[in-house]
Design an enzyme around this catalytic site. Sequence first.
Site, mmCIF file in Angstrom:
data_model
loop_
_atom_site.group_PDB
_atom_site.id
_atom_site.type_symbol
_atom_site.label_atom_id
_atom_site.label_comp_id
_atom_site.label_asym_id
_atom_site.label_seq_id
_atom_site.Cartn_x
_atom_site.Cartn_y
_atom_site.Cartn_z
ATOM 1 N N GLY A 117 12.831 -34.627 -12.616
ATOM 2 C CA GLY A 117 14.112 -34.278 -11.769
ATOM 3 C C GLY A 117 14.052 -32.649 -12.079
ATOM 4 N N GLY A 118 15.352 -32.089 -12.604
ATOM 5 C CA GLY A 118 15.488 -30.831 -12.935
ATOM 6 C C GLY A 118 14.794 -30.212 -13.877
ATOM 7 C CG LEU A 134 16.544 -30.801 -1.317
ATOM 8 C CD1 LEU A 134 16.687 -30.641 0.235
ATOM 9 C CD2 LEU A 134 15.200 -31.158 -1.642
ATOM 10 N NE ARG A 151 17.792 -37.099 -23.408
ATOM 11 C CZ ARG A 151 18.723 -36.532 -22.506
ATOM 12 N NH1 ARG A 151 19.698 -37.220 -22.447
ATOM 13 N NH2 ARG A 151 18.361 -35.417 -21.809
ATOM 14 C CB CYS A 167 17.795 -39.606 -37.565
ATOM 15 S SG CYS A 167 16.228 -40.304 -38.060
ATOM 16 C CB CYS A 184 48.976 -45.626 -19.994
ATOM 17 S SG CYS A 184 48.629 -44.643 -21.485
#
Length: 540
Positions: free
Chosen positions: A21-22, A52, A117, A156, A168
């Site tokens: 991706g980015g 894009l 990850r 960690c 609420c």
Amino acid sequence: MGSEQQLEVIKSAKVLMVGAGGIGCELLKTLALSGFQDIHIIDMDTIEVSNLNRQFLFRQSHVGQSKAKVAREAVLRFRPNINITPYHANVKGPEFNVDFFKQFNVVLNGLDNLDARRHVNRLCLAADVPLVESGTTGFLGQVTVHVKGKTECYECQPKPTPKSYPVCTITSTPSKFVHCIVWAKDLLFAKLFGDKSQGNDLNVRSSDGASSSENAEDAFERRADEDVEQYGRRIYDHVFGYNIEMALGNEETWKNRNRPKPIYSCDVLPENLSYQNGTLEKDCPNGDSSLVSAMASLGLKNPQDIWSLLENTRIFLEALKLFFVKREKDIGNLIFDKDDQLAVEIVTAAANIRAASFGIPLHSLFEAKGIAGNIVHAVATTNAIIAGLIVIEAIKVLHGDTNRYRMTYCVEHPARKMLLMPVEPFEPNKACYVCSETPLTLEVNTSRSKLRDIVEKIVKNKLGMNLPLIMHGSALLYEVGDDLEEVEVANYEANLEKVLAELPSPVTGGTVLTVEDLQQEFTCSINIKHRFFYIHIFHC
């Protein structure tokens, strides 16, 4: 090490990239230009229009195609002699096991979610392969190095959980625009277009005097004699008018708060406008119903304009009409998607109308989309900087320069005249249950909590396991997998519905559970401590 040797180390390295991706686009480009010749990429996503503006390997013609495959094709155009292997797949798939990871010299992460990850971190630990982790948020970014036994692993240190808001506040007393967005997206949009069997906290009862009765009609059900325009006006009046009036009836709530103002469609729309909104003649562009647009229908072009209350009202009614006229087959199954133009339009309009009612400043569609999609708008330059730092650390790892490893943070405002802040990596955390195998303690009411609670809330959600196996001594309490017999599956499913103390091998205070994920080759022990409250507390 001489420069020729250094270059040879880079050329001979086998690198795994996770994410295209980015960060991934910039990373693949930088790896190719830095001399790497054997690169593998895993990414399950396809290219969307919203990618894009910052993922520069992709073009309009690539929309809908695999990110990993298109990224490969784009880079091979200027580096045709290198080997790039794409995988259009989920990194959590069974094919990407520990043996798969062992073939690489280093793994480079360009992911955008915590779950993936953690999964990659565990596979790298099990395979004993160095991991270079990264992330960006707007102008901020970081690159960290994780080498088994030498530096801390990705898990960690505890990671922040996504921000959530009290129900609420969302339903009754919003004070920020984000509260209105959450209400419009998670309550109103879900009630209008999502699974009808899923209840939520939105007031759905009608104002026909029977609202106190259990048999009162659901205001969101479209009546048989009601056309879409009438339905739209009634929904508008119910959620922005009647529901606000009902809320005002609780005087205690508004003693120390500004009172909201009910908004009815007749108060906003000019009498001569009636419901003459946009036109519906045109079919969906390219046959893609997700490209239907109320903005286009009404001639509104700039997503960065802040619409007036009248414009928001017209967008809301037009978008609702378009869903029923152009996308009726989708209704009942829709989940909000930030790349669904019509969904973003109706959520933006609804959030703005609610904001107007509560005296909260209105926002543009561009801003609302960012909030609704939980997006901090990406900055291409930050991605490029972070990609460069990833490659620098990867080269250090390949050369074995342990003393030169750095965790580097990209900051928005200079500190000591520096925008990049390098820090020496920390040592492994001895209390880490992932890389140090420290036992965990779970305080739970073993007479009321079911095994399903442990599996879903603790093992999968908190521990991040995908294919868990749970044992009490030599007794197997739960297991998942394609190779199980039908009778085994039935037994484990039955165990899920039993409280812990009533399992075939009872789980009570003092019990030690062994939890394992065979795919991740990750095992941990959980010490059970009985408590009388019905709340899970999870700590080391």
